[in-house]
Scaffold this motif. Structure first.
Motif, PDB file in Angstrom:
ATOM      1  N   ASN A 101      29.395-123.683  21.976  1.00  0.00           N
ATOM      2  CA  ASN A 101      29.843-125.022  21.580  1.00  0.00           C
ATOM      3  C   ASN A 101      29.927-126.022  22.737  1.00  0.00           C
ATOM      4  OD1 ASN A 101      30.356-126.454  19.294  1.00  0.00           O
ATOM      5  ND2 ASN A 101      32.580-126.234  19.387  1.00  0.00           N
ATOM      6  N   PRO A 102      28.902-126.097  23.570  1.00  0.00           N
ATOM      7  CA  PRO A 102      28.945-127.122  24.618  1.00  0.00           C
ATOM      8  C   PRO A 102      28.831-128.503  23.967  1.00  0.00           C
ATOM      9  CG  PRO A 102      27.129-125.546  24.947  1.00  0.00           C
ATOM     10  CD  PRO A 102      27.622-125.362  23.552  1.00  0.00           C
ATOM     11  N   SER A 103      29.424-129.505  24.586  1.00  0.00           N
ATOM     12  CA  SER A 103      29.286-130.856  24.057  1.00  0.00           C
ATOM     13  C   SER A 103      28.795-131.781  25.157  1.00  0.00           C
ATOM     14  CB  SER A 103      30.609-131.363  23.502  1.00  0.00           C
ATOM     15  OG  SER A 103      30.399-132.678  23.002  1.00  0.00           O
ATOM     16  N   LEU A 104      27.690-132.477  24.833  1.00  0.00           N
ATOM     17  CA  LEU A 104      26.984-133.230  25.871  1.00  0.00           C
ATOM     18  C   LEU A 104      27.516-134.641  26.075  1.00  0.00           C
ATOM     19  CD1 LEU A 104      23.469-131.864  24.991  1.00  0.00           C
ATOM     20  CD2 LEU A 104      24.538-131.715  27.234  1.00  0.00           C
ATOM     21  N   ASP A 105      28.825-134.842  25.877  1.00  0.00           N
ATOM     22  CA  ASP A 105      29.353-136.170  26.195  1.00  0.00           C
ATOM     23  C   ASP A 105      29.995-136.204  27.577  1.00  0.00           C
ATOM     24  OD1 ASP A 105      30.999-134.475  24.655  1.00  0.00           O
ATOM     25  OD2 ASP A 105      32.377-136.087  24.149  1.00  0.00           O
ATOM     26  N   SER A 106      30.196-135.022  28.182  1.00  0.00           N
ATOM     27  CA  SER A 106      30.639-135.023  29.583  1.00  0.00           C
ATOM     28  C   SER A 106      30.222-133.714  30.230  1.00  0.00           C
ATOM     29  CB  SER A 106      32.162-135.209  29.681  1.00  0.00           C
ATOM     30  OG  SER A 106      32.836-134.111  29.093  1.00  0.00           O
ATOM     31  N   TRP A 107      29.992-133.788  31.537  1.00  0.00           N
ATOM     32  CA  TRP A 107      29.485-132.627  32.267  1.00  0.00           C
ATOM     33  C   TRP A 107      30.454-131.459  32.176  1.00  0.00           C
ATOM     34  CZ3 TRP A 107      30.951-129.655  36.472  1.00  0.00           C
ATOM     35  CH2 TRP A 107      29.943-128.824  37.005  1.00  0.00           C
ATOM     36  N   ASP A 108      31.782-131.741  32.180  1.00  0.00           N
ATOM     37  CA  ASP A 108      32.753-130.645  32.189  1.00  0.00           C
ATOM     38  C   ASP A 108      32.840-129.923  30.850  1.00  0.00           C
ATOM     39  OD1 ASP A 108      33.983-132.679  30.821  1.00  0.00           O
ATOM     40  OD2 ASP A 108      35.753-132.809  32.125  1.00  0.00           O
ATOM     41  N   GLN A 109      32.085-130.376  29.827  1.00  0.00           N
ATOM     42  CA  GLN A 109      32.020-129.643  28.569  1.00  0.00           C
ATOM     43  C   GLN A 109      30.680-128.910  28.414  1.00  0.00           C
ATOM     44  OE1 GLN A 109      33.804-131.970  25.036  1.00  0.00           O
ATOM     45  NE2 GLN A 109      33.180-133.581  26.452  1.00  0.00           N
TER      46      GLN A 109
ATOM     47  N   ALA B 151      34.676-141.330  34.297  1.00  0.00           N
ATOM     48  CA  ALA B 151      35.382-142.232  35.224  1.00  0.00           C
ATOM     49  C   ALA B 151      34.485-142.540  36.423  1.00  0.00           C
ATOM     50  CB  ALA B 151      36.679-141.572  35.686  1.00  0.00           C
ATOM     51  N   ASP B 152      34.534-143.778  36.901  1.00  0.00           N
ATOM     52  CA  ASP B 152      33.677-144.197  38.021  1.00  0.00           C
ATOM     53  C   ASP B 152      33.815-143.264  39.223  1.00  0.00           C
ATOM     54  OD1 ASP B 152      32.722-146.255  36.558  1.00  0.00           O
ATOM     55  OD2 ASP B 152      33.991-147.802  37.478  1.00  0.00           O
ATOM     56  N   ASP B 153      35.059-142.875  39.531  1.00  0.00           N
ATOM     57  CA  ASP B 153      35.222-142.025  40.723  1.00  0.00           C
ATOM     58  C   ASP B 153      34.625-140.638  40.501  1.00  0.00           C
ATOM     59  OD1 ASP B 153      37.559-142.157  38.952  1.00  0.00           O
ATOM     60  OD2 ASP B 153      38.373-140.552  40.218  1.00  0.00           O
ATOM     61  N   ASP B 154      34.669-140.129  39.272  1.00  0.00           N
ATOM     62  CA  ASP B 154      33.997-138.852  38.968  1.00  0.00           C
ATOM     63  C   ASP B 154      32.492-139.002  39.172  1.00  0.00           C
ATOM     64  OD1 ASP B 154      36.194-137.301  38.371  1.00  0.00           O
ATOM     65  OD2 ASP B 154      35.965-137.432  36.180  1.00  0.00           O
TER      66      ASP B 154
ATOM     67  N   PRO C 275      17.686-146.715  29.121  1.00  0.00           N
ATOM     68  CA  PRO C 275      18.946-146.285  28.514  1.00  0.00           C
ATOM     69  C   PRO C 275      20.184-146.846  29.218  1.00  0.00           C
ATOM     70  CG  PRO C 275      17.455-144.433  28.682  1.00  0.00           C
ATOM     71  CD  PRO C 275      16.830-145.570  29.440  1.00  0.00           C
ATOM     72  N   ALA C 276      20.018-147.487  30.372  1.00  0.00           N
ATOM     73  CA  ALA C 276      21.164-148.144  31.022  1.00  0.00           C
ATOM     74  C   ALA C 276      21.847-149.095  30.033  1.00  0.00           C
ATOM     75  CB  ALA C 276      20.700-148.892  32.267  1.00  0.00           C
ATOM     76  N   ALA C 277      21.057-149.621  29.087  1.00  0.00           N
ATOM     77  CA  ALA C 277      21.629-150.525  28.076  1.00  0.00           C
ATOM     78  C   ALA C 277      22.655-149.818  27.197  1.00  0.00           C
ATOM     79  CB  ALA C 277      20.504-151.097  27.213  1.00  0.00           C
ATOM     80  N   LEU C 278      22.608-148.506  27.158  1.00  0.00           N
ATOM     81  CA  LEU C 278      23.539-147.747  26.309  1.00  0.00           C
ATOM     82  C   LEU C 278      24.821-147.385  27.051  1.00  0.00           C
ATOM     83  CD1 LEU C 278      21.052-145.153  24.698  1.00  0.00           C
ATOM     84  CD2 LEU C 278      21.636-147.432  23.862  1.00  0.00           C
ATOM     85  N   HIS C 279      24.906-147.804  28.323  1.00  0.00           N
ATOM     86  CA  HIS C 279      26.041-147.375  29.153  1.00  0.00           C
ATOM     87  C   HIS C 279      27.392-147.729  28.528  1.00  0.00           C
ATOM     88  CE1 HIS C 279      28.472-146.430  32.606  1.00  0.00           C
ATOM     89  NE2 HIS C 279      29.057-147.610  32.467  1.00  0.00           N
ATOM     90  N   GLN C 280      28.319-146.805  28.649  1.00  0.00           N
ATOM     91  CA  GLN C 280      29.699-146.989  28.190  1.00  0.00           C
ATOM     92  C   GLN C 280      30.611-146.386  29.243  1.00  0.00           C
ATOM     93  OE1 GLN C 280      31.570-148.140  25.437  1.00  0.00           O
ATOM     94  NE2 GLN C 280      29.667-149.271  25.112  1.00  0.00           N
TER      95      GLN C 280
ATOM     96  N   ASP D 253      26.915-138.591  34.564  1.00  0.00           N
ATOM     97  CA  ASP D 253      27.420-139.453  33.494  1.00  0.00           C
ATOM     98  C   ASP D 253      26.497-139.290  32.294  1.00  0.00           C
ATOM     99  OD1 ASP D 253      27.950-141.526  31.771  1.00  0.00           O
ATOM    100  OD2 ASP D 253      27.648-143.124  33.245  1.00  0.00           O
ATOM    101  N   LEU D 254      26.981-138.656  31.244  1.00  0.00           N
ATOM    102  CA  LEU D 254      26.106-138.332  30.105  1.00  0.00           C
ATOM    103  C   LEU D 254      26.247-139.314  28.953  1.00  0.00           C
ATOM    104  CD1 LEU D 254      26.690-134.454  30.010  1.00  0.00           C
ATOM    105  CD2 LEU D 254      24.946-135.730  31.255  1.00  0.00           C
TER     106      LEU D 254
END
Ligand SMILES: *Cc1c(COP(=O)(O)O)cnc(C)c1O
Length: 453
Positions: A110-118, A314-317, A302-307, A324-325
């Motif tokens: 169950n990995p989730s590709l919205d952040s690297w730590d998942q 987080a910017d510092d991460d 895809p930079a246009a999709l940035h959130q 940044d996924l």
């Protein structure tokens, strides 16, 4: 308090899954035997009644340990099974066993590709495989989607973000409905629909449209129409887009699979000239749903999709090197559909996948030849990919539609329908590489029996 039920991952996951998988596989086998054909007999009411009877109360006060067996059996007994050679209506492929097995690992981990730590490895795998696939299409990178519909939406969104909200879609009358629908969803101007009298976009009509229209435009061509599997004249369309300095999207949801075949890849010449290309490996790629991609010429778009969401990127991460996924999709939680794709590509290789493509294309040609030689049937055209359109000679449209519904109701064959040339045709979309010539002869006999009987 009783112990919670076992989990799928962790050190005990595999041992917990093993007996459950036996249950699933046995129930799949028994349900498929009970169905006795490509789909359940009896039509929607009978199927719903049988399902209700077999499954009973879905949210009982106390649980039923037999639920897995009961529900999997019911689903298989009532399935339209694309692995049955007589199930050939839609771009609905039989998934490869190896791809489905890989998908199990995704469900377990169950990995989730919205952040690297998942999803540390899944994120790295996705980055590698999307580039590999995009390069196979002559483009730079790709975003993973749930299928052609989402890919087409993203293509229009990227066009809007690049050219402004006034960008107008110009597509053929043969284009997939998801393209004008995406224009509607994104609030773009009313699309211009160019005639496609022979089933493919007419370049002369496109040239005229591009000459007359003003403002930013996005041309969408199709490589493998849903109805007939026809491929628009891509090199001519690409040349017109270059001459008119117009952005080009190619919807290769169906035809994209031809990239794997040495014999058929030439039909996609011109694909590499597109700004964006829709690919859909749950069609000519033998993946379980979902397995879509949007390939991009400019990997920066895809930079246009940035959130920014502090809990995910987080910017510092990001500065510290965590990928940044969020900008790789409009979704947040996202399953790594890339694993089954990667497993399939590596297991079969280009040659193995190409052989599957060649196989279904060859079957389509044989089926077309069988129809052309039969006095009781009319063939629409030689297949460009693996779709064959045909109709009983001298039948009315209502009779053609009735043949299809009778076969569905009896659970004997699943054929599609398509309106072309102002007439209704039966459609066989051949995506099963294990279908043989005898199966197709049987399919034609069934249709013949239904027509005359
Ligand atoms: C199937 C198809 C789509 C839609 O793809 P989904 O995976 O069903 O969302 C888009 N375009 C074409 C040409 C198709 O055949």
């Amino acid at each position: 308090m009783s112990t919670p039920p076992p989990l799928a991952s962790g050190p005990e996951g595999p041992a917990a899954l093993r007996p459950l998988l036996d249950t699933v596989l046995d129930a799949l086998a028994a349900g498929t035997r009970a169905r006795r054909g490509p789909l359940p007999a009896g039509g929607p009411e009978e199927v719903a009644a049988r399902l209700a009877l077999a499954t009973g109360d879905i949210l009982p006060a106390t649980g039923d340990p037999d639920a897995l067996r009961i529900l999997v059996h019911a689903l298989a007994a009532g399935a339209a099974d694309p692995a049955d050679p007589l199930c050939a209506a839609h771009l609905h492929c039989p998934p490869l066993a190896v791809a489905t097995a890989a998908d199990l690992a995704v469900s377990a981990l169950n990995p989730s590709l919205d952040s690297w730590d998942q999803a540390p490895a899944a994120a790295a795998l996705e980055a590698r495989v999307t580039r590999t696939l995009a390069r196979a299409a002559g483009l730079a990178d790709a975003l993973v989607t749930t299928g052609g519909t989402e890919s087409n939406q993203l293509a229009l969104l990227l066009a809007r973000e690049t050219h402004g909200a006034g960008v107008r879609l110009v597509c053929g009358a043969n284009a997939h409905h998801s393209l004008p629908r995406a224009a509607w969803l994104l609030g773009l101007p009313e699309p211009v629909v160019v005639p496609a009298p022979s089933g493919t976009l007419d370049p002369a009509a496109l040239d005229q449209a591009l000459t007359t229209l003003s403002g930013p435009l996005l041309v969408a061509a199709t490589a493998g129409t849903t109805d007939a599997g026809l491929i628009d004249p891509l090199p001519e369309i690409a040349a017109l887009c270059a001459a008119h300095r117009t952005r080009l999207h190619i919807d290769a949801a169906y035809g994209g699979g031809l990239l794997f075949s040495d014999r058929h890849r030439d039909q996609l010449a011109g694909l590499e000239a597109a700004d964006t290309v829709t690919l859909d490996l749950h069609k000519l790629g033998w993946q379980p749903v979902a397995a879509g991609l949007l390939a991009l010429a400019d990997p920066g778009e895809p930079a246009a999709l940035h959130q920014s969401a502090d809990y995910l990127n987080a910017d510092d991460d990001t500065e510290a090197g965590l990928p940044d996924l969020l900008g790789r999709s409009l979704r947040t939680t996202r399953r790594p559909d890339i694993l089954k794709i990667a497993v399939t590509l590596k297991t079969l290789g280009r040659t193995g996948l190409g052989a599957l493509v060649d196989q279904v294309c060859a079957r389509a040609r044989e089926f077309a030849a069988l129809i052309a030689a039969h006095p009781g049937f009319e063939l629409y055209d030689r297949p460009a990919i693996s779709t064959v359109l045909f109709r009983p000679t001298d039948a009315t449209d209502a009779e053609v539609a009735a043949v299809r519904r009778t076969l569905l109701h009896e659970g004997r064959a699943v054929l599609g329908r398509a309106r072309l040339d102002g007439r209704l045709w039966l459609k066989a979309t051949l995506l099963n590489p294990r279908t043989g010539p005898d199966d197709l002869a049987q399919l034609l006999k069934l249709v013949e029996g239904t027509t005359t009987g």
